[in-house]
Design a protein around this motif. Structure first.
Motif, mmCIF file in Angstrom:
data_model
loop_
_atom_site.group_PDB
_atom_site.id
_atom_site.type_symbol
_atom_site.label_atom_id
_atom_site.label_comp_id
_atom_site.label_asym_id
_atom_site.label_seq_id
_atom_site.Cartn_x
_atom_site.Cartn_y
_atom_site.Cartn_z
ATOM 1 N N ILE A 48 -28.077 36.767 -28.024
ATOM 2 C CA ILE A 48 -27.645 35.547 -28.696
ATOM 3 C C ILE A 48 -27.364 34.535 -27.602
ATOM 4 C CG2 ILE A 48 -25.864 34.464 -30.117
ATOM 5 C CD1 ILE A 48 -25.364 37.263 -31.334
ATOM 6 N N GLU A 49 -27.994 33.385 -27.705
ATOM 7 C CA GLU A 49 -27.774 32.292 -26.750
ATOM 8 C C GLU A 49 -27.625 31.012 -27.559
ATOM 9 O OE1 GLU A 49 -30.367 29.914 -23.507
ATOM 10 O OE2 GLU A 49 -30.299 32.083 -23.251
ATOM 11 N N LEU A 50 -26.408 30.449 -27.537
ATOM 12 C CA LEU A 50 -26.114 29.248 -28.318
ATOM 13 C C LEU A 50 -25.661 28.125 -27.404
ATOM 14 C CD1 LEU A 50 -24.078 30.887 -31.235
ATOM 15 C CD2 LEU A 50 -26.473 30.158 -31.277
ATOM 16 N N GLN A 51 -26.361 27.020 -27.479
ATOM 17 C CA GLN A 51 -25.956 25.820 -26.758
ATOM 18 C C GLN A 51 -24.718 25.235 -27.451
ATOM 19 O OE1 GLN A 51 -27.446 24.746 -23.916
ATOM 20 N NE2 GLN A 51 -28.765 26.556 -24.082
ATOM 21 N N PRO A 52 -23.945 24.385 -26.776
ATOM 22 C CA PRO A 52 -22.797 23.753 -27.432
ATOM 23 C C PRO A 52 -23.232 23.079 -28.745
ATOM 24 C CG PRO A 52 -22.718 23.319 -25.093
ATOM 25 C CD PRO A 52 -24.044 23.991 -25.363
ATOM 26 N N GLY A 53 -22.501 23.367 -29.822
ATOM 27 C CA GLY A 53 -22.813 22.809 -31.133
ATOM 28 C C GLY A 53 -23.855 23.578 -31.926
ATOM 29 N N SER A 98 -18.295 49.574 -37.377
ATOM 30 C CA SER A 98 -18.910 50.700 -38.073
ATOM 31 C C SER A 98 -18.861 50.408 -39.569
ATOM 32 C CB SER A 98 -18.143 51.986 -37.753
ATOM 33 O OG SER A 98 -18.758 53.089 -38.365
ATOM 34 N N PHE A 99 -19.928 50.740 -40.275
ATOM 35 C CA PHE A 99 -20.038 50.458 -41.704
ATOM 36 C C PHE A 99 -20.365 51.734 -42.469
ATOM 37 C CE2 PHE A 99 -21.180 46.585 -39.461
ATOM 38 C CZ PHE A 99 -20.308 45.687 -40.042
ATOM 39 N N GLY A 100 -19.613 51.995 -43.517
ATOM 40 C CA GLY A 100 -19.905 53.101 -44.413
ATOM 41 C C GLY A 100 -21.016 52.717 -45.368
ATOM 42 N N LYS A 101 -21.461 53.684 -46.146
ATOM 43 C CA LYS A 101 -22.542 53.449 -47.106
ATOM 44 C C LYS A 101 -22.149 52.308 -48.049
ATOM 45 C CE LYS A 101 -25.604 55.901 -50.228
ATOM 46 N NZ LYS A 101 -26.834 55.537 -49.584
ATOM 47 N N GLY A 102 -23.013 51.307 -48.134
ATOM 48 C CA GLY A 102 -22.801 50.164 -48.995
ATOM 49 C C GLY A 102 -21.914 49.073 -48.408
ATOM 50 N N GLU A 103 -21.356 49.294 -47.230
ATOM 51 C CA GLU A 103 -20.511 48.283 -46.588
ATOM 52 C C GLU A 103 -21.343 47.339 -45.733
ATOM 53 O OE1 GLU A 103 -16.327 50.742 -46.118
ATOM 54 O OE2 GLU A 103 -17.679 50.619 -44.395
ATOM 55 N N SER A 104 -20.847 46.116 -45.558
ATOM 56 C CA SER A 104 -21.551 45.125 -44.751
ATOM 57 C C SER A 104 -20.583 44.024 -44.343
ATOM 58 C CB SER A 104 -22.718 44.518 -45.542
ATOM 59 O OG SER A 104 -22.226 43.801 -46.661
ATOM 60 N N MET A 105 -21.053 43.161 -43.455
ATOM 61 C CA MET A 105 -20.292 41.975 -43.062
ATOM 62 C C MET A 105 -21.279 40.822 -42.909
ATOM 63 S SD MET A 105 -17.941 41.152 -39.698
ATOM 64 C CE MET A 105 -19.269 41.541 -38.558
ATOM 65 N N THR A 106 -21.006 39.726 -43.617
ATOM 66 C CA THR A 106 -21.848 38.537 -43.549
ATOM 67 C C THR A 106 -21.041 37.416 -42.911
ATOM 68 O OG1 THR A 106 -23.043 39.196 -45.547
ATOM 69 C CG2 THR A 106 -23.226 36.888 -44.881
ATOM 70 N N HIS A 107 -21.635 36.764 -41.899
ATOM 71 C CA HIS A 107 -20.957 35.659 -41.215
ATOM 72 C C HIS A 107 -21.975 34.828 -40.446
ATOM 73 C CE1 HIS A 107 -20.854 37.122 -36.885
ATOM 74 N NE2 HIS A 107 -21.374 38.141 -37.531
ATOM 75 N N ASP A 108 -21.539 33.679 -39.943
ATOM 76 C CA ASP A 108 -22.336 32.878 -39.026
ATOM 77 C C ASP A 108 -21.615 32.850 -37.688
ATOM 78 O OD1 ASP A 108 -20.235 31.067 -39.399
ATOM 79 O OD2 ASP A 108 -21.522 29.357 -39.800
ATOM 80 N N LEU A 109 -22.182 32.163 -36.709
ATOM 81 C CA LEU A 109 -21.563 32.035 -35.393
ATOM 82 C C LEU A 109 -21.933 30.665 -34.846
ATOM 83 C CD1 LEU A 109 -19.954 33.491 -33.107
ATOM 84 C CD2 LEU A 109 -22.183 34.137 -32.161
ATOM 85 N N GLU A 110 -20.924 29.846 -34.563
ATOM 86 C CA GLU A 110 -21.141 28.481 -34.083
ATOM 87 C C GLU A 110 -20.449 28.301 -32.739
ATOM 88 O OE1 GLU A 110 -20.266 23.885 -35.533
ATOM 89 O OE2 GLU A 110 -19.538 25.553 -36.735
ATOM 90 N N ASN A 111 -21.192 27.814 -31.756
ATOM 91 C CA ASN A 111 -20.613 27.541 -30.438
ATOM 92 C C ASN A 111 -19.832 26.232 -30.531
ATOM 93 O OD1 ASN A 111 -19.999 26.927 -27.788
ATOM 94 N ND2 ASN A 111 -22.060 27.305 -27.006
ATOM 95 N N ILE A 112 -18.495 26.326 -30.428
ATOM 96 C CA ILE A 112 -17.653 25.133 -30.482
ATOM 97 C C ILE A 112 -17.117 24.778 -29.095
ATOM 98 C CG2 ILE A 112 -17.056 25.412 -32.909
ATOM 99 C CD1 ILE A 112 -14.335 26.547 -31.990
ATOM 100 N N GLY A 113 -17.655 25.424 -28.074
ATOM 101 C CA GLY A 113 -17.249 25.145 -26.703
ATOM 102 C C GLY A 113 -18.154 24.112 -26.059
ATOM 103 N N ASP A 114 -17.993 23.959 -24.748
ATOM 104 C CA ASP A 114 -18.788 22.962 -24.020
ATOM 105 C C ASP A 114 -19.747 23.596 -23.025
ATOM 106 O OD1 ASP A 114 -16.934 23.844 -22.189
ATOM 107 O OD2 ASP A 114 -15.999 21.893 -21.855
ATOM 108 N N SER A 115 -20.003 24.902 -23.164
ATOM 109 C CA SER A 115 -20.970 25.586 -22.308
ATOM 110 C C SER A 115 -21.790 26.550 -23.154
ATOM 111 C CB SER A 115 -20.247 26.347 -21.186
ATOM 112 O OG SER A 115 -19.381 27.327 -21.741
ATOM 113 N N VAL A 116 -22.877 27.052 -22.592
ATOM 114 C CA VAL A 116 -23.730 28.004 -23.305
ATOM 115 C C VAL A 116 -22.920 29.269 -23.591
ATOM 116 C CG1 VAL A 116 -25.834 29.387 -23.187
ATOM 117 C CG2 VAL A 116 -25.807 27.081 -22.211
#
Length: 133
Positions: A48-53, A98-116
């Motif tokens: 994962i490589e995210l530029q600022p913003g 770790s996820f059990g059967k039927g478990e999951s996690m949904t999310h996004d990821l946003e770079n709010i800093g000033d560097s990569v």
């Protein structure tokens, strides 16, 4: 995957109608990184490589995995339960999931800093759920 419940709160400045639509689409998105750099019958390695913003769109984790921050920085994540978290990462920070059967996690990821902001994420095949991707 967990359906919306009345207790979830998607109000506030970090949720827009467009993000809510993307969240629903992200429930079946298994692209948990920017790009795959290695894959075997046991693991899949993402960078994962995210530029600022820049944002990694909503995606869903179903496999056991870990990530390691390969640069320091700050990020915001929005989660399928309505939570919004802002985190400061130090070089080398690592977290396992770790996820059990039927478990999951949904999310996004946003770079709010000033560097990569960079992470390596490793998914483990043979987890309780089949991979999405």
């Amino acid at each position: 995957m967990t359906p919306h419940t009345p207790a979830q709160d998607f109000s506030g400045p970090h949720w827009t109608p467009e993000l809510l639509t993307e969240l629903e689409q992200g429930r079946s998105n298994g692209r948990v990184g920017s790009r795959i750099v290695s894959e075997s019958d046991r693991v899949r390695v993402w960078l994962i490589e995210l530029q600022p913003g820049e944002r990694l769109p909503f995606h869903t984790h179903v496999q056991d995995y870990f990530w390691t921050a390969t640069t320091p920085g700050r990020a915001r994540s929005r989660y399928a339960d309505g939570r919004v978290a802002e985190v400061t990462y130090d070089l080398g920070d690592t977290r396992h999931f770790s996820f059990g059967k039927g478990e999951s996690m949904t999310h996004d990821l946003e770079n709010i800093g000033d560097s990569v902001l960079c992470f390596t994420t490793v998914e483990f095949f043979g987890s309780a759920n089949p991979p999405l991707l």
